[in-house]
Design a protein around this motif. Structure first.
Motif, short mmCIF file in Angstrom:
data_model
loop_
_atom_site.label_atom_id
_atom_site.label_comp_id
_atom_site.label_asym_id
_atom_site.label_seq_id
_atom_site.Cartn_x
_atom_site.Cartn_y
_atom_site.Cartn_z
N ALA A 42 0.83 -1.21 0.00
CA ALA A 42 0.00 0.00 0.00
C ALA A 42 0.87 1.26 0.00
N ILE A 43 1.96 1.23 0.74
CA ILE A 43 2.85 2.40 0.77
C ILE A 43 3.54 2.60 -0.57
N LYS A 44 3.91 1.50 -1.23
CA LYS A 44 4.51 1.61 -2.57
C LYS A 44 3.50 2.21 -3.56
N LEU A 45 2.26 1.72 -3.50
CA LEU A 45 1.23 2.26 -4.39
C LEU A 45 0.91 3.71 -4.05
N ALA A 46 0.87 4.01 -2.76
CA ALA A 46 0.60 5.39 -2.33
C ALA A 46 1.66 6.34 -2.87
N ASP A 47 2.89 5.89 -2.83
CA ASP A 47 3.99 6.70 -3.35
C ASP A 47 3.83 6.94 -4.86
N TRP A 49 0.98 6.93 -6.54
CA TRP A 49 -0.25 7.63 -6.91
C TRP A 49 -0.54 8.85 -6.03
N GLN A 50 0.49 9.37 -5.37
CA GLN A 50 0.37 10.59 -4.57
C GLN A 50 -0.74 10.50 -3.51
N VAL A 51 -0.77 9.37 -2.83
CA VAL A 51 -1.69 9.18 -1.70
C VAL A 51 -0.86 9.29 -0.42
N ASP A 52 -1.42 9.90 0.61
CA ASP A 52 -0.71 10.08 1.87
C ASP A 52 -0.25 8.72 2.44
N LYS A 53 1.04 8.59 2.70
CA LYS A 53 1.58 7.30 3.15
C LYS A 53 1.11 6.93 4.56
N HIS A 112 -11.37 8.51 10.80
CA HIS A 112 -11.14 9.11 9.49
C HIS A 112 -11.99 8.38 8.45
N GLU A 113 -12.94 9.09 7.85
CA GLU A 113 -13.91 8.44 6.97
C GLU A 113 -13.27 7.83 5.73
N ASP A 114 -12.21 8.43 5.20
CA ASP A 114 -11.56 7.83 4.03
C ASP A 114 -10.96 6.46 4.38
N ILE A 115 -10.39 6.36 5.59
CA ILE A 115 -9.84 5.08 6.04
C ILE A 115 -10.96 4.06 6.22
N LEU A 116 -12.02 4.47 6.91
CA LEU A 116 -13.12 3.55 7.19
C LEU A 116 -13.80 3.10 5.90
N ASN A 117 -13.97 4.01 4.95
CA ASN A 117 -14.57 3.61 3.67
C ASN A 117 -13.67 2.67 2.88
N ALA A 118 -12.37 2.90 2.94
CA ALA A 118 -11.44 1.98 2.25
C ALA A 118 -11.53 0.58 2.86
N ILE A 119 -11.64 0.50 4.18
CA ILE A 119 -11.79 -0.80 4.84
C ILE A 119 -13.11 -1.43 4.40
N ARG A 120 -14.18 -0.64 4.40
CA ARG A 120 -15.50 -1.17 3.98
C ARG A 120 -15.45 -1.73 2.56
N GLN A 121 -14.66 -1.09 1.70
CA GLN A 121 -14.66 -1.44 0.28
C GLN A 121 -13.57 -2.43 -0.12
N HIS A 122 -12.73 -2.87 0.81
CA HIS A 122 -11.53 -3.58 0.36
C HIS A 122 -11.80 -4.98 -0.19
N THR A 123 -12.98 -5.55 0.09
CA THR A 123 -13.30 -6.85 -0.52
C THR A 123 -14.37 -6.75 -1.60
N THR A 124 -15.24 -5.76 -1.51
CA THR A 124 -16.35 -5.66 -2.46
C THR A 124 -16.17 -4.52 -3.45
N GLY A 126 -16.41 -0.58 -4.72
CA GLY A 126 -17.49 0.38 -4.61
C GLY A 126 -17.63 1.13 -5.92
N VAL A 127 -18.81 1.67 -6.17
CA VAL A 127 -19.03 2.43 -7.40
C VAL A 127 -18.12 3.65 -7.40
N THR A 128 -18.02 4.32 -6.25
CA THR A 128 -17.12 5.45 -6.08
C THR A 128 -16.05 5.05 -5.09
N MET A 129 -14.81 5.12 -5.51
CA MET A 129 -13.69 4.76 -4.63
C MET A 129 -12.63 5.86 -4.69
N THR A 130 -12.22 6.33 -3.51
CA THR A 130 -11.13 7.29 -3.47
C THR A 130 -9.83 6.61 -3.91
N LYS A 131 -8.81 7.41 -4.14
CA LYS A 131 -7.51 6.82 -4.47
C LYS A 131 -7.04 5.92 -3.33
#
Length: 198
Positions: A42-47, A49-53, A112-124, A126-131
């Protein structure tokens, strides 16, 4: 690389080391080692795609926090949080993300809602997904111990075109589930329609 990461943004009320210990206590060693590999990817991908590490690290470390909880824990949390009652018709593969995010929030104090939404979406998905969601979705799928037909292709794709790799994963996961003739969570079909269909 990950061991040197210092949390500075007050997203988690503690150090990375403290979070690692809490996650380790909740999981078998095999699952915990997977979590550490997902964090590294995740940290490699974050680096890339300019996502906060720091966000990527916390999200990856906690994505499977609830994976080994009992069914009754999940069913109780669905009722307690007044989540969609249809969730009760599914199982751990859906619950540990969608419902597990509530456990991460309540037990680890991560709001942090971005973190919680990423956890919610990590197996299914989502139609809208943040970076951040896309990064976790892919890091979980392509971490270094994964080995399946096409793994080299999709690993390379995740660093070249993140959105396309989300579509690739969703299409292949859906094909796998259809081949196994198992029930498919409706959210996964919506993800497929949003990310995999040209």
């Amino acid at each position: 690389m990950t061991d040197k990461l210092v949390y500075t943004k007050n997203i988690y009320n503690g150090s990375r080391e403290e979070l690692v210990e809490k996650v380790k206590a909740a999981l078998s060693d095999k699952r915990f080692q997977h979590v550490l590999r997902v964090e590294e990817m995740a940290i490699k991908l974050a680096d890339q795609w300019q996502v906060d590490k720091e966000l990527a690290s916390i999200t990856a470390l906690t994505h499977d926090y609830a994976k080994e909880r009992s069914d009754i824990d999940f069913l109780n949390k669905i009722s307690e949080k007044k989540l969609d009652t249809d969730l009760k018709n599914w199982g751990n593969n859906v619950w540990h993300g969608v419902v597990g995010a509530e456990m991460v929030k309540d037990e680890l104090g991560i709001n942090h809602e971005d973190i919680l939404n990423a956890i919610r979406q990590h197996t299914t998905g989502g139609v809208t997904m943040t970076k951040l969601s896309q990064v976790l979705y892919m890091a979980d799928y392509i971490e270094e111990a994964r080995d399946f037909p096409g793994i080299d292709e999709v690993r390379a794709l995740a660093f070249k075109d993140l959105a396309a790799s989300v579509g690739w994963q969703t299409a292949h996961t859906l094909a796998y589930l259809v081949d196994k003739q198992v029930k498919i969570y409706p959210g996964t079909l919506l993800t497929y329609n949003a990310w995999s269909v040209k």
